[in-house]
Design an enzyme around this catalytic site. Sequence first.
Site, PDB file in Angstrom:
ATOM      1  N   GLY A 178       0.673  -1.245   0.072  1.00  0.00           N
ATOM      2  CA  GLY A 178       0.090  -0.177   0.034  1.00  0.00           C
ATOM      3  C   GLY A 178       0.923   1.263  -0.007  1.00  0.00           C
TER       4      GLY A 178
ATOM      5  CG  ASP B 185      -0.627  -5.684   0.311  1.00  0.00           C
ATOM      6  OD1 ASP B 185      -1.865  -5.965  -0.340  1.00  0.00           O
ATOM      7  OD2 ASP B 185      -0.353  -4.593   0.681  1.00  0.00           O
TER       8      ASP B 185
ATOM      9  CG  ASP C 242      -8.066 -11.877   3.905  1.00  0.00           C
ATOM     10  OD1 ASP C 242      -7.825 -10.969   4.877  1.00  0.00           O
ATOM     11  OD2 ASP C 242      -9.386 -12.075   3.813  1.00  0.00           O
TER      12      ASP C 242
ATOM     13  CB  SER D  35      -6.017   7.880  11.920  1.00  0.00           C
ATOM     14  OG  SER D  35      -6.605   8.845  11.321  1.00  0.00           O
TER      15      SER D  35
ATOM     16  CE1 TYR E 209      -9.295   4.319   8.728  1.00  0.00           C
ATOM     17  CE2 TYR E 209      -9.925   6.574   9.273  1.00  0.00           C
ATOM     18  CZ  TYR E 209      -9.239   5.600   9.135  1.00  0.00           C
ATOM     19  OH  TYR E 209      -7.421   6.116   8.720  1.00  0.00           O
TER      20      TYR E 209
ATOM     21  CE  LYS F  49      -7.082   3.079  11.093  1.00  0.00           C
ATOM     22  NZ  LYS F  49      -5.934   2.035  10.656  1.00  0.00           N
TER      23      LYS F  49
ATOM     24  CE1 TYR G 253       1.161   5.998  10.858  1.00  0.00           C
ATOM     25  CE2 TYR G 253      -0.546   5.258   9.271  1.00  0.00           C
ATOM     26  CZ  TYR G 253       0.643   5.223  10.022  1.00  0.00           C
ATOM     27  OH  TYR G 253       1.220   3.852   9.869  1.00  0.00           O
ATOM     28  CG  PHE G 254      -1.453  14.590  12.288  1.00  0.00           C
ATOM     29  CD1 PHE G 254      -1.124  13.771  13.204  1.00  0.00           C
ATOM     30  CD2 PHE G 254      -2.590  15.554  12.523  1.00  0.00           C
ATOM     31  CE1 PHE G 254      -1.471  13.913  14.503  1.00  0.00           C
ATOM     32  CE2 PHE G 254      -2.924  15.628  14.233  1.00  0.00           C
ATOM     33  CZ  PHE G 254      -2.360  14.685  15.013  1.00  0.00           C
TER      34      PHE G 254
END
Length: 337
Positions: free
Chosen positions: A11, A32, A59, A126, A151, A155, A179-180
């Site tokens: 990714g 992946d 998977d 996130s 979502y 997290k 993460y930003f």
Amino acid sequence: MKKVLVTGGAGFIGSHTCVELAAAGFEPIIVDDLRNSEERAIDGIARIVGRKPAVHRIDCCDEAAMERMFQGEGPIHGAIHFAADKAVGESVADPLKYYHNNIGSLVLLLRLMKKHEVNRIVFSSSCTVYGQPERLPVTETAPDRNAMSPYGFTKIACEQMLRDTTASDPPLKAVLLRYFNPVGAHPSALIGELPLGVPNNLVPFVTQTAAGLRKQLTVFGNDYDTPDGSCIRDYIHVVDLAKAHVRALQWMEDGPVSCDVFNIGTGKGNSVFEVINAFKEATSTPLPYVVGPRRAGDTTAVYADTTKSRDVLGWTPALTLNDALRDAWRWQLALKP
Ligand code: UD1
């Protein structure tokens, strides 16, 4: 070489992290199934680092396949868990997909890590966990706003799962990276973001518009309570972000803490209009845009307090927004047939 399992390694953030792991002397092992990525990401990693990484096309929720992978690979130093779905809107429409893939995969990974004595994990969290923070820049101690989307809730749930498992199982250590907004691409233009269909995120939409693949960018609202009326985010270059994962792994090797959380951003907020201007400045390329209505669910302004990641983790970003936009644009040009 120390093997590091990288789920979602093909990714956007995963592929850049594989490159930085290899540069730091680790051996990335990619898990992946390429459902949201492409073979070219693996080819790009191979070209940058000079050898093809090991890839298991499975998977992360497939227990038998994951067990075979752990058995076949032998001793693994640590895991970085990127594999997850990340579209906020889709998570509202299909929450069970998110609960199954994002939470289920971590449950399975932690079980197998325990069985195979893998004691270090870096988790992709996130800034979405903060919702609209009351104080900016936002610190890691700000309260969670778990109702923002399914979502976002996955997290928060995964972060809690890691706090609980590290507490119950002392050899296990976890670093949660919030993460930003990750943007940019590798400066070689051999790997970058590969959005499926129409991009939801700003920077891929910007580069596709400048390349003529989209007619114009729509700025989602200019009536926010910000200096120019558009939303403010903290855009972090994906190469700096990738390096934070390597740092987190190294930090766990001698860090006394069993589970800790860090903001990974630049500490600087930029508005949508500032991104548009920076893109024009960095690339000397025109970018047609219009102002449209607000997008449902967007927060007004979010940017990181990076004091803890600097002082405790020992990580600081080196690249600017202009660097990120220049690299994203070079990647977009490299994608053109
Ligand atoms: C989004 C998700 C976030 C997720 C992240 C993953 C939402 C509400 N948030 O972050 O939870 O972790 O992606 O990458 O979906 N914008 C435009 N025009 C566009 C696209 C975006 O003006 O065509 C604006 C948005 O209003 C926002 C900014 O650009 O102010 C950044 O948007 P985006 O790249 O989608 O990221 P986030 O919404 O911050």
